[in-house]
Enzyme design. Structure first.
Site, PDB file in Angstrom:
ATOM      1  N   HIS A  18       0.815  -1.214   0.000  1.00 51.16           N
ATOM      2  CA  HIS A  18       0.000   0.000   0.000  1.00 51.16           C
ATOM      3  C   HIS A  18       0.852   1.268   0.000  1.00 51.16           C
ATOM      4  O   HIS A  18       0.454   2.285  -0.581  1.00 51.16           O
ATOM      5  CB  HIS A  18      -0.960  -0.036   1.178  1.00 51.16           C
ATOM      6  CG  HIS A  18      -2.024  -1.081   1.016  1.00 51.16           C
ATOM      7  ND1 HIS A  18      -2.723  -1.619   2.084  1.00 51.16           N
ATOM      8  CD2 HIS A  18      -2.508  -1.701  -0.101  1.00 51.16           C
ATOM      9  CE1 HIS A  18      -3.579  -2.510   1.622  1.00 51.16           C
ATOM     10  NE2 HIS A  18      -3.472  -2.575   0.308  1.00 51.16           N
ATOM     11  N   HIS A  41      -7.882  -7.873  -8.191  1.00 48.19           N
ATOM     12  CA  HIS A  41      -8.244  -8.774  -7.087  1.00 48.19           C
ATOM     13  C   HIS A  41      -8.475  -7.902  -5.853  1.00 48.19           C
ATOM     14  O   HIS A  41      -7.689  -7.890  -4.914  1.00 48.19           O
ATOM     15  CB  HIS A  41      -7.138  -9.791  -6.832  1.00 48.19           C
ATOM     16  CG  HIS A  41      -6.859 -10.714  -7.987  1.00 48.19           C
ATOM     17  ND1 HIS A  41      -6.224 -10.290  -9.140  1.00 48.19           N
ATOM     18  CD2 HIS A  41      -7.117 -12.036  -8.166  1.00 48.19           C
ATOM     19  CE1 HIS A  41      -6.109 -11.316  -9.973  1.00 48.19           C
ATOM     20  NE2 HIS A  41      -6.641 -12.392  -9.400  1.00 48.19           N
ATOM     21  N   SER A  99      -6.811  -1.905  -1.050  1.00 49.10           N
ATOM     22  CA  SER A  99      -6.278  -1.169  -2.191  1.00 49.10           C
ATOM     23  C   SER A  99      -7.324  -0.351  -2.941  1.00 49.10           C
ATOM     24  O   SER A  99      -7.022   0.778  -3.361  1.00 49.10           O
ATOM     25  CB  SER A  99      -5.545  -2.119  -3.138  1.00 49.10           C
ATOM     26  OG  SER A  99      -6.342  -3.229  -3.482  1.00 49.10           O
ATOM     27  N   ASP A 142     -13.829 -12.275 -12.563  1.00 47.69           N
ATOM     28  CA  ASP A 142     -12.434 -12.702 -12.511  1.00 47.69           C
ATOM     29  C   ASP A 142     -11.528 -11.557 -12.940  1.00 47.69           C
ATOM     30  O   ASP A 142     -11.751 -10.909 -13.969  1.00 47.69           O
ATOM     31  CB  ASP A 142     -12.236 -13.900 -13.432  1.00 47.69           C
ATOM     32  CG  ASP A 142     -10.795 -14.343 -13.506  1.00 47.69           C
ATOM     33  OD1 ASP A 142     -10.331 -14.995 -12.554  1.00 47.69           O
ATOM     34  OD2 ASP A 142     -10.122 -13.997 -14.499  1.00 47.69           O
ATOM     35  N   GLY A 143     -10.492 -11.302 -12.158  1.00 45.64           N
ATOM     36  CA  GLY A 143      -9.620 -10.168 -12.428  1.00 45.64           C
ATOM     37  C   GLY A 143      -8.832 -10.303 -13.714  1.00 45.64           C
ATOM     38  O   GLY A 143      -8.626  -9.314 -14.432  1.00 45.64           O
ATOM     39  N   ASP A 168      -3.211  -8.388  -7.677  1.00 42.72           N
ATOM     40  CA  ASP A 168      -2.912  -8.795  -6.298  1.00 42.72           C
ATOM     41  C   ASP A 168      -3.631 -10.100  -5.982  1.00 42.72           C
ATOM     42  O   ASP A 168      -4.533 -10.155  -5.151  1.00 42.72           O
ATOM     43  CB  ASP A 168      -3.355  -7.674  -5.352  1.00 42.72           C
ATOM     44  CG  ASP A 168      -3.018  -7.961  -3.898  1.00 42.72           C
ATOM     45  OD1 ASP A 168      -2.179  -8.843  -3.644  1.00 42.72           O
ATOM     46  OD2 ASP A 168      -3.618  -7.315  -3.019  1.00 42.72           O
TER      47      ASP A 168
END
Length: 286
Positions: A18, A41, A99, A142-143, A168
């Site tokens: 981060h 994600h 995030s 889904d990323g 991520d």
């Protein structure tokens, strides 16, 4: 998929990731053109460190807990701690920003964010967290598929020529996850080559990552770098001894910013004399 980030929110890996994420955002927002950010994600976006999950592991005490207690005088750390305090002012004294929350905090009114989460319960929490923010589109999807669908980014009549993709994943597939991530990055670079890409990865036995480094160096990006933070020796396959970021097309001086903060993070978050941080170029900027 059984991973739940609530057990690990605020740990040493989150702190490192981060801090770097905010530094990337600040570098990109230094120019006036609007940005697009994709969080592949995203998790639920906001966590409660006094909840059962976080309390069961206690990992946040070795991460954000230590950093808040010591508050080292380093600009990137100060920037990050200010964001955490802003989150707590808005959401309570035990809140911790994921995030997507940090992206929304750091980016501007004309920037746009897509946050993706596959798990239904987590995705529902994510959508709730950003229901009032028109800049943020929260998706249950889904990323990696989102990288194909959303890049190059265009929203309405606006094409976004600048921006950031944060990848991520949970790494439940362990080393096989690198194959999936590198393939997704190669494909994305073919469609949005000017984007900044950041892939987070865990470090157990660091020598096992050598094939990943070699393959990452061949990606068709202008530059490829890694930044890593170890909190203990990297010789145990049974625990996460540290974490890293693979950054493609890093902003100017981003490597120097991270190199300056890593010794402080290693000293503050380290759990043994082997704690250390390093930045390495796999492909120098063109």
């Amino acid at each position: 998929m059984n991973y739940r980030h609530a057990f690990h929110a605020g740990n040493h890996a989150d702190v490192f990731k981060h801090i770097a994420l905010l530094a990337l955002c600040d570098a990109l927002t230094a120019k006036p053109a609007p940005l697009f950010a994709l969080d592949t994600h995203a998790g639920r976006g906001l966590y409660a460190l006094d909840g059962n999950s976080a309390q069961r592991t206690g990992e946040a005490e070795g991460g954000i807990g230590r950093l808040l207690a010591e508050a080292p005088k380093q600009p990137l750390i100060g920037r990050y701690l200010a964001a955490v305090r802003a989150c707590r002012q808005a959401h309570g004294a035990a809140a911790y920003p994921g995030s997507p929350w940090l992206l929304a905090h750091a980016l501007r009114a004309d920037d746009r964010i897509a946050a993706c989460e596959l798990q239904p319960e987590e995705a529902a929490q994510l959508k709730h967290a950003f229901a009032g923010d028109e800049r943020v589109a929260a998706h249950q999807r889904d990323g990696y598929a989102a990288m194909k669908a959303l890049l190059p980014p265009r929203i309405g009549e606006t094409r976004y020529n600048r921006g950031l993709v944060l990848i991520d994943p949970s790494f439940e597939a362990q080393l096989a996850e690198f194959d999936t991530a590198l393939a997704a990055l190669r494909d994305a670079l073919g469609r949005w080559p000017q984007g900044v890409y950041a892939l987070w990865y865990p470090i157990k036995r660091r020598r096992a990552l050598q094939p990943f480094y070699r393959r990452a160096a061949t990606l068709p990006a202008k530059s490829v770098m890694t930044a890593e933070l170890l909190v203990r020796a990297d010789d145990s396959p049974l625990r996460m001894n540290g974490s890293g970021l693979l950054v493609l097309n890093a902003p100017w001086h981003f490597d120097q910013q991270l190199q300056a903060v890593l010794p402080t993070l290693a000293r503050t978050l380290g759990e043994s004399a082997d704690a250390a941080g390093a930045v390495q170029w796999l492909k120098q900027p063109e």
